[in-house]
Motif scaffolding. Structure first.
Motif, PDB file in Angstrom:
ATOM      1  N   GLU A 102       0.420   6.209   7.522  1.00 20.78           N
ATOM      2  CA  GLU A 102       1.142   5.978   6.263  1.00 20.78           C
ATOM      3  C   GLU A 102       2.545   5.456   6.524  1.00 20.78           C
ATOM      4  O   GLU A 102       3.055   4.623   5.771  1.00 20.78           O
ATOM      5  N   LEU A 103       3.180   5.949   7.584  1.00 17.02           N
ATOM      6  CA  LEU A 103       4.508   5.475   7.951  1.00 17.02           C
ATOM      7  C   LEU A 103       4.476   3.982   8.290  1.00 17.02           C
ATOM      8  O   LEU A 103       5.316   3.212   7.825  1.00 17.02           O
ATOM      9  N   ALA A 104       3.481   3.567   9.069  1.00 19.89           N
ATOM     10  CA  ALA A 104       3.348   2.153   9.426  1.00 19.89           C
ATOM     11  C   ALA A 104       3.052   1.301   8.197  1.00 19.89           C
ATOM     12  O   ALA A 104       3.629   0.219   8.014  1.00 19.89           O
ATOM     13  N   LYS A 105       2.167   1.795   7.337  1.00 20.49           N
ATOM     14  CA  LYS A 105       1.818   1.055   6.128  1.00 20.49           C
ATOM     15  C   LYS A 105       3.027   0.912   5.205  1.00 20.49           C
ATOM     16  O   LYS A 105       3.271  -0.162   4.652  1.00 20.49           O
ATOM     17  N   ASN A 106       3.800   1.969   5.067  1.00 23.20           N
ATOM     18  CA  ASN A 106       4.993   1.926   4.222  1.00 23.20           C
ATOM     19  C   ASN A 106       6.040   0.978   4.794  1.00 23.20           C
ATOM     20  O   ASN A 106       6.724   0.276   4.052  1.00 23.20           O
ATOM     21  N   GLN A 107       6.159   0.945   6.115  1.00 24.92           N
ATOM     22  CA  GLN A 107       7.120   0.043   6.749  1.00 24.92           C
ATOM     23  C   GLN A 107       6.737  -1.421   6.503  1.00 24.92           C
ATOM     24  O   GLN A 107       7.603  -2.253   6.210  1.00 24.92           O
ATOM     25  N   ILE A 108       5.467  -1.730   6.574  1.00 23.42           N
ATOM     26  CA  ILE A 108       4.992  -3.087   6.301  1.00 23.42           C
ATOM     27  C   ILE A 108       5.273  -3.458   4.839  1.00 23.42           C
ATOM     28  O   ILE A 108       5.730  -4.560   4.536  1.00 23.42           O
ATOM     29  N   TYR A 109       5.013  -2.528   3.939  1.00 26.31           N
ATOM     30  CA  TYR A 109       5.260  -2.750   2.512  1.00 26.31           C
ATOM     31  C   TYR A 109       6.750  -2.995   2.259  1.00 26.31           C
ATOM     32  O   TYR A 109       7.129  -3.930   1.553  1.00 26.31           O
ATOM     33  N   TYR A 110       7.602  -2.160   2.854  1.00 29.72           N
ATOM     34  CA  TYR A 110       9.048  -2.281   2.693  1.00 29.72           C
ATOM     35  C   TYR A 110       9.530  -3.632   3.222  1.00 29.72           C
ATOM     36  O   TYR A 110      10.312  -4.325   2.571  1.00 29.72           O
ATOM     37  N   ASN A 111       9.054  -4.014   4.410  1.00 31.05           N
ATOM     38  CA  ASN A 111       9.453  -5.298   4.999  1.00 31.05           C
ATOM     39  C   ASN A 111       9.011  -6.477   4.131  1.00 31.05           C
ATOM     40  O   ASN A 111       9.737  -7.466   4.012  1.00 31.05           O
ATOM     41  N   ALA A 112       7.835  -6.374   3.524  1.00 33.57           N
ATOM     42  CA  ALA A 112       7.357  -7.444   2.642  1.00 33.57           C
ATOM     43  C   ALA A 112       8.262  -7.577   1.416  1.00 33.57           C
ATOM     44  O   ALA A 112       8.591  -8.695   0.995  1.00 33.57           O
ATOM     45  N   LEU A 113       8.684  -6.442   0.855  1.00 32.58           N
ATOM     46  CA  LEU A 113       9.592  -6.488  -0.289  1.00 32.58           C
ATOM     47  C   LEU A 113      10.946  -7.072   0.101  1.00 32.58           C
ATOM     48  O   LEU A 113      11.531  -7.859  -0.648  1.00 32.58           O
ATOM     49  N   ILE A 114      11.452  -6.697   1.270  1.00 32.65           N
ATOM     50  CA  ILE A 114      12.727  -7.235   1.756  1.00 32.65           C
ATOM     51  C   ILE A 114      12.622  -8.745   1.966  1.00 32.65           C
ATOM     52  O   ILE A 114      13.524  -9.502   1.586  1.00 32.65           O
ATOM     53  N   ASP A 115      11.520  -9.203   2.557  1.00 35.15           N
ATOM     54  CA  ASP A 115      11.322 -10.645   2.745  1.00 35.15           C
ATOM     55  C   ASP A 115      11.303 -11.381   1.408  1.00 35.15           C
ATOM     56  O   ASP A 115      11.870 -12.465   1.279  1.00 35.15           O
ATOM     57  N   ARG A 116      10.657 -10.792   0.422  1.00 33.81           N
ATOM     58  CA  ARG A 116      10.598 -11.427  -0.895  1.00 33.81           C
ATOM     59  C   ARG A 116      11.981 -11.463  -1.540  1.00 33.81           C
ATOM     60  O   ARG A 116      12.380 -12.458  -2.147  1.00 33.81           O
ATOM     61  N   MET A 117      12.727 -10.361  -1.392  1.00 32.93           N
ATOM     62  CA  MET A 117      14.094 -10.316  -1.937  1.00 32.93           C
ATOM     63  C   MET A 117      14.968 -11.361  -1.250  1.00 32.93           C
ATOM     64  O   MET A 117      15.731 -12.068  -1.905  1.00 32.93           O
ATOM     65  N   ASN A 118      14.858 -11.480   0.068  1.00 32.08           N
ATOM     66  CA  ASN A 118      15.620 -12.488   0.802  1.00 32.08           C
ATOM     67  C   ASN A 118      15.253 -13.899   0.354  1.00 32.08           C
ATOM     68  O   ASN A 118      16.107 -14.782   0.270  1.00 32.08           O
ATOM     69  N   GLY A 119      13.978 -14.120   0.054  1.00 32.74           N
ATOM     70  CA  GLY A 119      13.544 -15.422  -0.452  1.00 32.74           C
ATOM     71  C   GLY A 119      14.178 -15.744  -1.797  1.00 32.74           C
ATOM     72  O   GLY A 119      14.587 -16.883  -2.048  1.00 32.74           O
ATOM     73  N   ARG A 120      14.287 -14.734  -2.657  1.00 35.28           N
ATOM     74  CA  ARG A 120      14.927 -14.945  -3.957  1.00 35.28           C
ATOM     75  C   ARG A 120      16.407 -15.289  -3.792  1.00 35.28           C
ATOM     76  O   ARG A 120      16.931 -16.175  -4.449  1.00 35.28           O
ATOM     77  N   PHE A 121      17.080 -14.575  -2.875  1.00 37.50           N
ATOM     78  CA  PHE A 121      18.489 -14.871  -2.639  1.00 37.50           C
ATOM     79  C   PHE A 121      18.673 -16.241  -1.999  1.00 37.50           C
ATOM     80  O   PHE A 121      19.631 -16.954  -2.298  1.00 37.50           O
ATOM     81  N   SER A 122      17.760 -16.638  -1.123  1.00 35.52           N
ATOM     82  CA  SER A 122      17.828 -17.975  -0.524  1.00 35.52           C
ATOM     83  C   SER A 122      17.670 -19.057  -1.579  1.00 35.52           C
ATOM     84  O   SER A 122      18.353 -20.088  -1.538  1.00 35.52           O
ATOM     85  N   SER A 123      16.776 -18.817  -2.534  1.00 40.77           N
ATOM     86  CA  SER A 123      16.597 -19.782  -3.628  1.00 40.77           C
ATOM     87  C   SER A 123      17.864 -19.895  -4.457  1.00 40.77           C
ATOM     88  O   SER A 123      18.279 -21.006  -4.817  1.00 40.77           O
ATOM     89  N   LEU A 124      18.490 -18.757  -4.760  1.00 37.74           N
ATOM     90  CA  LEU A 124      19.746 -18.786  -5.513  1.00 37.74           C
ATOM     91  C   LEU A 124      20.845 -19.497  -4.734  1.00 37.74           C
ATOM     92  O   LEU A 124      21.620 -20.264  -5.297  1.00 37.74           O
ATOM     93  N   GLN A 125      20.889 -19.262  -3.442  1.00 36.92           N
ATOM     94  CA  GLN A 125      21.894 -19.897  -2.601  1.00 36.92           C
ATOM     95  C   GLN A 125      21.696 -21.413  -2.593  1.00 36.92           C
ATOM     96  O   GLN A 125      22.669 -22.171  -2.651  1.00 36.92           O
ATOM     97  N   THR A 126      20.453 -21.856  -2.549  1.00 33.54           N
ATOM     98  CA  THR A 126      20.163 -23.286  -2.576  1.00 33.54           C
ATOM     99  C   THR A 126      20.616 -23.900  -3.890  1.00 33.54           C
ATOM    100  O   THR A 126      21.199 -24.980  -3.932  1.00 33.54           O
ATOM    101  N   VAL A 127      20.373 -23.209  -4.985  1.00 32.19           N
ATOM    102  CA  VAL A 127      20.793 -23.707  -6.298  1.00 32.19           C
ATOM    103  C   VAL A 127      22.311 -23.770  -6.377  1.00 32.19           C
ATOM    104  O   VAL A 127      22.886 -24.752  -6.888  1.00 32.19           O
ATOM    105  N   ILE A 128      22.992 -22.749  -5.892  1.00 30.18           N
ATOM    106  CA  ILE A 128      24.459 -22.713  -5.938  1.00 30.18           C
ATOM    107  C   ILE A 128      25.056 -23.851  -5.132  1.00 30.18           C
ATOM    108  O   ILE A 128      26.029 -24.480  -5.527  1.00 30.18           O
ATOM    109  N   ARG A 129      24.452 -24.115  -3.980  1.00 29.07           N
ATOM    110  CA  ARG A 129      24.969 -25.191  -3.125  1.00 29.07           C
ATOM    111  C   ARG A 129      24.588 -26.584  -3.618  1.00 29.07           C
ATOM    112  O   ARG A 129      25.001 -27.583  -3.060  1.00 29.07           O
TER     113      ARG A 129
END
Length: 132
Positions: A102-129
């Motif tokens: 469960e610890l490994a599964k939760n870590q994978i889930y957390y990392n996937a959410l972080i990657d998605r959040m980073n993608g959203r911020f990258s998109s915003l950064q591209t728009v701002i620039r």
């Protein structure tokens, strides 16, 4: 325009909060694997995440203070204690193999959410620039 209050950010934020709470519960279970009478804890946050995704986006305008307000009621993640099992002679019900999985599964889930959040911020950064 509300850049960070959109439904995607809200869902990602609640998912991260639930994953962090689940990480804490799993860590407590692992730390108490040999504690007599300790009962394993689990976090149920999928229902809360589903509620966040289905939250109505319509805001009601009240013309009178006696009118009822429209609001969503979100209870948040729920910590549940499993009491119906026993794996050790000391009435402890922590299964270390299950907790590590469960610890490994939760870590994978957390990392996937972080990657998605980073993608959203990258998109915003591209728009701002300006798209460069």
């Amino acid at each position: 325009m509300d850049l960070f209050g959109g439904s995607t950010f809200r869902v990602l934020e609640r998912g991260l909060d639930g994953a962090q709470l689940r990480q804490n519960a799993i860590s407590q279970n692992i730390a108490n694997v040999d504690t007599p009478y300790y009962k394993a804890k689990d976090v149920s946050f999928k229902e809360t995440l589903q509620q966040a995704m289905n939250e109505p986006k319509l805001k009601a305008y009240r013309t009178n203070e006696k009118h009822l307000e429209f609001s969503s009621t979100s209870t948040g993640p729920v910590i549940e204690t499993t009491r119906n099992t026993m794996y050790n002679h000391n009435q402890n019900n922590v299964d270390i193999d299950l907790e590590m999985a469960e610890l490994a599964k939760n870590q994978i889930y957390y990392n996937a959410l972080i990657d998605r959040m980073n993608g959203r911020f990258s998109s915003l950064q591209t728009v701002i620039r300006g798209g460069s």
